[in-house]
Design a protein around this motif. Structure first.
Motif, PDB file in Angstrom:
ATOM      1  N   GLY A  83       0.808  -1.207   0.000  1.00 12.80           N
ATOM      2  CA  GLY A  83       0.000   0.000   0.000  1.00 12.80           C
ATOM      3  C   GLY A  83       0.843   1.260   0.000  1.00 12.80           C
ATOM      4  N   VAL A  84       0.365   2.296  -0.702  1.00 13.66           N
ATOM      5  CA  VAL A  84       1.079   3.571  -0.763  1.00 13.66           C
ATOM      6  C   VAL A  84       0.794   4.379   0.504  1.00 13.66           C
ATOM      7  CG1 VAL A  84       1.331   5.757  -1.982  1.00 13.66           C
ATOM      8  CG2 VAL A  84       1.002   3.636  -3.270  1.00 13.66           C
ATOM      9  N   VAL A  85       1.853   4.791   1.198  1.00 11.88           N
ATOM     10  CA  VAL A  85       1.725   5.598   2.410  1.00 11.88           C
ATOM     11  C   VAL A  85       1.859   7.085   2.084  1.00 11.88           C
ATOM     12  CG1 VAL A  85       2.779   6.122   4.646  1.00 11.88           C
ATOM     13  CG2 VAL A  85       2.598   3.750   3.870  1.00 11.88           C
ATOM     14  N   ASP A  86       2.778   7.412   1.180  1.00  3.98           N
ATOM     15  CA  ASP A  86       3.029   8.811   0.844  1.00  3.98           C
ATOM     16  C   ASP A  86       3.532   8.892  -0.583  1.00  3.98           C
ATOM     17  OD1 ASP A  86       4.754  11.524   2.600  1.00  3.98           O
ATOM     18  OD2 ASP A  86       4.023  11.421   0.546  1.00  3.98           O
ATOM     19  N   ASP A  87       2.818   9.582  -1.437  1.00  2.00           N
ATOM     20  CA  ASP A  87       3.286   9.838  -2.804  1.00  2.00           C
ATOM     21  C   ASP A  87       3.095  11.307  -3.146  1.00  2.00           C
ATOM     22  OD1 ASP A  87       0.415   8.519  -4.704  1.00  2.00           O
ATOM     23  OD2 ASP A  87       0.572   9.996  -3.082  1.00  2.00           O
ATOM     24  N   SER A  88       3.158  12.160  -2.137  1.00  2.00           N
ATOM     25  CA  SER A  88       2.857  13.569  -2.322  1.00  2.00           C
ATOM     26  C   SER A  88       3.843  14.288  -3.238  1.00  2.00           C
ATOM     27  CB  SER A  88       2.803  14.277  -0.963  1.00  2.00           C
ATOM     28  OG  SER A  88       4.023  14.115  -0.264  1.00  2.00           O
ATOM     29  N   GLN A  89       5.079  13.774  -3.353  1.00  2.00           N
ATOM     30  CA  GLN A  89       6.063  14.431  -4.195  1.00  2.00           C
ATOM     31  C   GLN A  89       6.323  13.664  -5.491  1.00  2.00           C
ATOM     32  OE1 GLN A  89       9.073  17.017  -2.003  1.00  2.00           O
ATOM     33  NE2 GLN A  89       9.070  15.192  -0.753  1.00  2.00           N
ATOM     34  N   LEU A  90       5.490  12.731  -5.813  1.00  2.00           N
ATOM     35  CA  LEU A  90       5.630  11.967  -7.051  1.00  2.00           C
ATOM     36  C   LEU A  90       4.916  12.708  -8.178  1.00  2.00           C
ATOM     37  CD1 LEU A  90       6.639   9.105  -8.080  1.00  2.00           C
ATOM     38  CD2 LEU A  90       4.228   8.419  -7.914  1.00  2.00           C
ATOM     39  N   PRO A  91       5.639  13.057  -9.254  1.00  3.44           N
ATOM     40  CA  PRO A  91       4.986  13.725 -10.409  1.00  3.44           C
ATOM     41  C   PRO A  91       4.095  12.725 -11.132  1.00  3.44           C
ATOM     42  CG  PRO A  91       7.375  14.055 -10.396  1.00  3.44           C
ATOM     43  CD  PRO A  91       7.087  12.943  -9.443  1.00  3.44           C
ATOM     44  N   LYS A  92       2.861  12.666 -10.745  1.00  2.00           N
ATOM     45  CA  LYS A  92       1.994  11.576 -11.160  1.00  2.00           C
ATOM     46  C   LYS A  92       1.599  11.626 -12.635  1.00  2.00           C
ATOM     47  CE  LYS A  92       0.070  11.129  -6.519  1.00  2.00           C
ATOM     48  NZ  LYS A  92       0.763  12.331  -5.983  1.00  2.00           N
ATOM     49  N   ASP A  93       1.867  12.764 -13.283  1.00  2.00           N
ATOM     50  CA  ASP A  93       1.555  12.820 -14.710  1.00  2.00           C
ATOM     51  C   ASP A  93       2.540  11.995 -15.529  1.00  2.00           C
ATOM     52  OD1 ASP A  93       3.190  15.916 -15.683  1.00  2.00           O
ATOM     53  OD2 ASP A  93       3.603  14.579 -14.006  1.00  2.00           O
ATOM     54  N   ARG A  94       3.724  11.702 -14.952  1.00  2.00           N
ATOM     55  CA  ARG A  94       4.723  10.954 -15.723  1.00  2.00           C
ATOM     56  C   ARG A  94       5.354   9.800 -14.947  1.00  2.00           C
ATOM     57  NH1 ARG A  94       9.028  13.101 -16.777  1.00  2.00           N
ATOM     58  NH2 ARG A  94       9.022  14.799 -15.239  1.00  2.00           N
ATOM     59  N   PHE A  95       5.276   9.855 -13.629  1.00  2.00           N
ATOM     60  CA  PHE A  95       5.884   8.814 -12.797  1.00  2.00           C
ATOM     61  C   PHE A  95       4.796   7.903 -12.229  1.00  2.00           C
ATOM     62  CE2 PHE A  95      10.347  10.224 -11.739  1.00  2.00           C
ATOM     63  CZ  PHE A  95      10.371  11.342 -12.551  1.00  2.00           C
ATOM     64  N   SER A  96       5.123   6.612 -12.165  1.00  2.34           N
ATOM     65  CA  SER A  96       4.238   5.657 -11.495  1.00  2.34           C
ATOM     66  C   SER A  96       5.091   4.606 -10.802  1.00  2.34           C
ATOM     67  CB  SER A  96       3.285   4.996 -12.494  1.00  2.34           C
ATOM     68  OG  SER A  96       4.013   4.228 -13.430  1.00  2.34           O
ATOM     69  N   ALA A  97       4.534   4.031  -9.764  1.00  2.51           N
ATOM     70  CA  ALA A  97       5.264   2.990  -9.036  1.00  2.51           C
ATOM     71  C   ALA A  97       4.271   1.985  -8.504  1.00  2.51           C
ATOM     72  CB  ALA A  97       6.065   3.595  -7.891  1.00  2.51           C
TER      73      ALA A  97
ATOM     74  N   ARG B 221       4.095  -1.919  -6.101  1.00  6.99           N
ATOM     75  CA  ARG B 221       4.792  -2.901  -5.275  1.00  6.99           C
ATOM     76  C   ARG B 221       3.834  -4.079  -5.110  1.00  6.99           C
ATOM     77  NH1 ARG B 221       6.974  -2.723   0.989  1.00  6.99           N
ATOM     78  NH2 ARG B 221       8.492  -4.416   0.744  1.00  6.99           N
ATOM     79  N   LEU B 222       3.859  -4.920  -6.108  1.00  7.73           N
ATOM     80  CA  LEU B 222       2.976  -6.064  -6.112  1.00  7.73           C
ATOM     81  C   LEU B 222       3.420  -7.083  -5.076  1.00  7.73           C
ATOM     82  CD1 LEU B 222       2.543  -6.467  -9.956  1.00  7.73           C
ATOM     83  CD2 LEU B 222       1.010  -5.339  -8.340  1.00  7.73           C
ATOM     84  N   LYS B 223       2.467  -7.667  -4.381  1.00 11.08           N
ATOM     85  CA  LYS B 223       2.720  -8.708  -3.381  1.00 11.08           C
ATOM     86  C   LYS B 223       3.579  -8.210  -2.221  1.00 11.08           C
ATOM     87  CE  LYS B 223       2.330 -12.394  -6.822  1.00 11.08           C
ATOM     88  NZ  LYS B 223       2.980 -13.564  -7.450  1.00 11.08           N
ATOM     89  N   GLY B 224       3.770  -6.905  -2.122  1.00  7.81           N
ATOM     90  CA  GLY B 224       4.473  -6.353  -0.978  1.00  7.81           C
ATOM     91  C   GLY B 224       5.946  -6.676  -0.915  1.00  7.81           C
ATOM     92  N   VAL B 225       6.551  -7.040  -2.060  1.00  7.35           N
ATOM     93  CA  VAL B 225       7.984  -7.350  -2.045  1.00  7.35           C
ATOM     94  C   VAL B 225       8.704  -6.431  -3.034  1.00  7.35           C
ATOM     95  CG1 VAL B 225       9.722  -9.161  -2.281  1.00  7.35           C
ATOM     96  CG2 VAL B 225       7.471  -9.716  -1.384  1.00  7.35           C
ATOM     97  N   ASP B 226       8.916  -6.921  -4.272  1.00 12.30           N
ATOM     98  CA  ASP B 226       9.602  -6.130  -5.289  1.00 12.30           C
ATOM     99  C   ASP B 226       8.794  -4.897  -5.665  1.00 12.30           C
ATOM    100  OD1 ASP B 226      11.131  -8.763  -7.344  1.00 12.30           O
ATOM    101  OD2 ASP B 226      11.168  -8.344  -5.193  1.00 12.30           O
ATOM    102  N   SER B 227       9.505  -3.914  -6.209  1.00 10.68           N
ATOM    103  CA  SER B 227       8.840  -2.697  -6.655  1.00 10.68           C
ATOM    104  C   SER B 227       9.439  -2.238  -7.975  1.00 10.68           C
ATOM    105  CB  SER B 227       8.997  -1.594  -5.607  1.00 10.68           C
ATOM    106  OG  SER B 227       8.386  -0.392  -6.024  1.00 10.68           O
ATOM    107  N   THR B 228       8.624  -1.567  -8.779  1.00  9.34           N
ATOM    108  CA  THR B 228       9.110  -0.931  -9.995  1.00  9.34           C
ATOM    109  C   THR B 228       8.673   0.530 -10.008  1.00  9.34           C
ATOM    110  OG1 THR B 228       7.141  -1.629 -11.190  1.00  9.34           O
ATOM    111  CG2 THR B 228       9.086  -3.023 -11.395  1.00  9.34           C
ATOM    112  N   LEU B 229       9.554   1.362 -10.512  1.00  7.18           N
ATOM    113  CA  LEU B 229       9.293   2.783 -10.703  1.00  7.18           C
ATOM    114  C   LEU B 229       9.400   3.061 -12.194  1.00  7.18           C
ATOM    115  CD1 LEU B 229       8.977   5.692  -9.460  1.00  7.18           C
ATOM    116  CD2 LEU B 229      11.468   5.817  -9.508  1.00  7.18           C
ATOM    117  N   LYS B 230       8.387   3.706 -12.763  1.00  2.78           N
ATOM    118  CA  LYS B 230       8.380   3.972 -14.190  1.00  2.78           C
ATOM    119  C   LYS B 230       8.272   5.466 -14.462  1.00  2.78           C
ATOM    120  CE  LYS B 230       6.141  -0.445 -15.312  1.00  2.78           C
ATOM    121  NZ  LYS B 230       4.958  -1.107 -15.925  1.00  2.78           N
ATOM    122  N   ILE B 231       8.934   5.892 -15.520  1.00  3.81           N
ATOM    123  CA  ILE B 231       8.831   7.270 -15.983  1.00  3.81           C
ATOM    124  C   ILE B 231       8.396   7.215 -17.446  1.00  3.81           C
ATOM    125  CG2 ILE B 231       9.976   9.491 -16.258  1.00  3.81           C
ATOM    126  CD1 ILE B 231      12.147   8.544 -14.333  1.00  3.81           C
ATOM    127  N   GLN B 232       7.300   7.909 -17.749  1.00  6.18           N
ATOM    128  CA  GLN B 232       6.789   7.918 -19.117  1.00  6.18           C
ATOM    129  C   GLN B 232       5.931   9.152 -19.360  1.00  6.18           C
ATOM    130  OE1 GLN B 232       4.365   4.481 -20.040  1.00  6.18           O
ATOM    131  NE2 GLN B 232       4.215   4.972 -22.188  1.00  6.18           N
TER     132      GLN B 232
END
Lengths: 114, 108
Positions: A53-67, A69-80
């Protein structure tokens, strides 16, 4: 104990392309952070997960960044799509004792956008 | 927003000298951490301070947490070239926010 693993270490892309970074935290660490560090500055928190679950994404530029964390282990961060100003080191960190406590960092991914 | 200000931003000293760097905020923190970062690497945790007025020592490094839990200092005694790095303070109130860092260079 294995540390926080990140890949790739380096990435060069052209502006408007997309890119993804991967992070595998230390086993058992429920809290995961993604930071952006521009040369000469301290890390800037982009997003913080507690389990999946996301606790804080207040500084994430959501128009281009996404992240995610499936299954609570690995995570991916994408920029597009990427912009020149996204050139930075992207650091992943994890914590055992919860948000705001000691964090263990990976080596980071150095992104250059040309 | 938890803003952490570190000063000085850059410090260059000779081997054997002492130095102190500072981390200040208007916010009260439940805990504060110091990290050191070397080029090409992620930050590495040095210490966590929790109690107001607390002093912790790590070999030649002395860390102090302010009585009001809003500020901290790091003192290095008889600095060595291996102490060169970016020192970062981070405050923990359910989110881990960093200052901009103190870049320390110790010249042999």
């Amino acid at each position: 104990e294995a540390g926080v693993a990140q890949s790739p270490r380096y990435k060069i892309i052209e502006k408007r392309q997309s890119v993804a970074f991967w992070c595998n935290p230390i086993s058992g660490h429920a809290t995961l952070y993604w930071y952006q560090q521009i040369l000469g500055q301290g890390p800037k928190l982009l997003i913080q997960f507690q389990n999946n679950g996301v606790v804080d994404d207040s500084q994430l530029p959501k128009d281009r960044f996404s992240a995610e964390r499936l299954k609570g282990v690995d995570s991916t961060l994408k920029i597009q799509p990427a912009k020149l100003e996204d050139s930075a080191v992207y650091l992943c960190a994890s914590s055992f004792r919860g948000p705001g406590t000691e964090a263990f960092f990976g080596q980071g991914t150095r992104l250059t956008v040309v | 927003t938890q803003l952490l200000e570190q000063s000085p931003q850059f410090l260059s000293i000779q081997e054997g000298e002492n130095l102190t760097v500072y981390c200040n905020s208007s916010s009260v923190f439940s805990s504060l951490q110091w990290y050191r970062q070397e080029p090409g690497e992620g930050p590495v945790l040095l210490v966590t301070v929790v109690t107001g007025g607390e002093v912790k020592k790590l070999k030649r490094l002395t860390f102090q947490f302010g009585d009001a839990r809003k500020d901290s200092s790091l003192h290095i005694t008889a600095a060595q070239p291996g102490d060169t790095g970016l020192y970062l303070c981070a405050g923990g109130n359910n989110r881990l926010a960093f200052g901009k860092g103190n870049q320390v260079v110790v010249i042999p």
